[in-house]
Design an enzyme around this catalytic site. Structure first.
Site, PDB file in Angstrom:
ATOM      1  N   HIS A  61      63.426 -22.269   8.710  1.00 41.36           N
ATOM      2  CA  HIS A  61      64.871 -22.075   8.796  1.00 41.36           C
ATOM      3  C   HIS A  61      65.567 -23.366   8.380  1.00 41.36           C
ATOM      4  O   HIS A  61      64.997 -24.455   8.474  1.00 41.36           O
ATOM      5  CB  HIS A  61      65.268 -21.710  10.219  1.00 41.36           C
ATOM      6  CG  HIS A  61      64.831 -20.344  10.635  1.00 41.36           C
ATOM      7  ND1 HIS A  61      65.410 -19.678  11.686  1.00 41.36           N
ATOM      8  CD2 HIS A  61      63.879 -19.510  10.159  1.00 41.36           C
ATOM      9  CE1 HIS A  61      64.843 -18.499  11.841  1.00 41.36           C
ATOM     10  NE2 HIS A  61      63.891 -18.373  10.923  1.00 41.36           N
ATOM     11  N   GLU A  63      67.876 -25.195   9.724  1.00 37.85           N
ATOM     12  CA  GLU A  63      68.001 -26.222  10.756  1.00 37.85           C
ATOM     13  C   GLU A  63      66.676 -26.964  10.951  1.00 37.85           C
ATOM     14  O   GLU A  63      66.655 -28.191  11.060  1.00 37.85           O
ATOM     15  CB  GLU A  63      68.437 -25.587  12.088  1.00 37.85           C
ATOM     16  CG  GLU A  63      69.796 -24.922  12.036  1.00 37.85           C
ATOM     17  CD  GLU A  63      69.745 -23.450  11.633  1.00 37.85           C
ATOM     18  OE1 GLU A  63      70.724 -22.739  11.909  1.00 37.85           O
ATOM     19  OE2 GLU A  63      68.741 -22.993  11.034  1.00 37.85           O
ATOM     20  N   CYS A  91      69.442 -19.824  15.695  1.00 39.37           N
ATOM     21  CA  CYS A  91      68.656 -18.842  16.437  1.00 39.37           C
ATOM     22  C   CYS A  91      67.942 -19.561  17.583  1.00 39.37           C
ATOM     23  O   CYS A  91      67.953 -20.801  17.652  1.00 39.37           O
ATOM     24  CB  CYS A  91      67.650 -18.168  15.503  1.00 39.37           C
ATOM     25  SG  CYS A  91      66.256 -19.238  15.039  1.00 39.37           S
ATOM     26  N   CYS A  94      65.592 -22.369  16.380  1.00 45.73           N
ATOM     27  CA  CYS A  94      66.284 -23.553  15.869  1.00 45.73           C
ATOM     28  C   CYS A  94      66.968 -24.322  16.995  1.00 45.73           C
ATOM     29  O   CYS A  94      67.017 -25.554  16.972  1.00 45.73           O
ATOM     30  CB  CYS A  94      67.282 -23.152  14.800  1.00 45.73           C
ATOM     31  SG  CYS A  94      66.472 -22.510  13.306  1.00 45.73           S
TER      32      CYS A  94
END
Length: 164
Positions: A61, A63, A91, A94
């Protein structure tokens, strides 16, 4: 937006706009529509974009990618004093990565409802932790092994370890 609007420090809007621009560029290039920027207390910037499908890595992801880039470049796992600017509400994975990295603050532009409207519904992940253990979709079960604490005993005995 479902989150409370707050006054933000100078530079926040610019960093969020950068994260959004990274997300747009990545989406146009057939990547995920997510971008992130880690900014250290002294102003150093590290960026990341969603590479889940590009790298066949469900943990890639934006992040996490930005946190990895910052840690690699700075030679540390501790990003105390740094802020994360994300194009979208992080999420649970993250957010956990942000906590492990000891980030000071996380700012985001779009929220989880905006993401759901765009085809990225993380509700199942948020709901998972609110569901009673015995009803969760992914069973996670402890197995009572006699040697289960051996790694922690080895850790405690290692006088040259790096604590975190």
């Amino acid at each position: 937006m479902s989150t409370d609007q707050i006054s933000v420090p100078p530079g926040t809007t610019e960093h969020l706009r950068e994260a959004v621009a990274l997300a747009v560029d990545n989406a146009v290039a057939d990547g995920g529509p997510f971008g992130a920027v880690v900014v250290t207390a002294d102003g150093r910037r590290f960026t990341g974009v969603n590479r889940v499908t590009a790298d066949n890595d469900p943990t890639a992801h934006a992040e996490v990618q930005a946190i990895r880039a910052a840690c690699r470049a700075l030679g540390t796992f501790d990003l105390s004093g740094a802020a994360l600017y994300s194009s979208c509400e992080p999420c649970p994975m993250c957010l956990a990565a942000s906590l492990w990295a000891r980030l000071e603050t996380v700012y985001f532009a779009a929220d989880r409802h905006d993401a759901a409207a765009g085809g990225f519904d993380d509700a199942a992940f948020y709901d998972y932790f609110a569901t009673p253990v015995e009803e969760r979709s992914l069973p996670v079960r402890a197995v009572d092994l006699e040697e289960r604490t051996a790694p922690f005993e080895a850790w405690s005995a290692n006088t040259t370890r790096t604590d975190y």
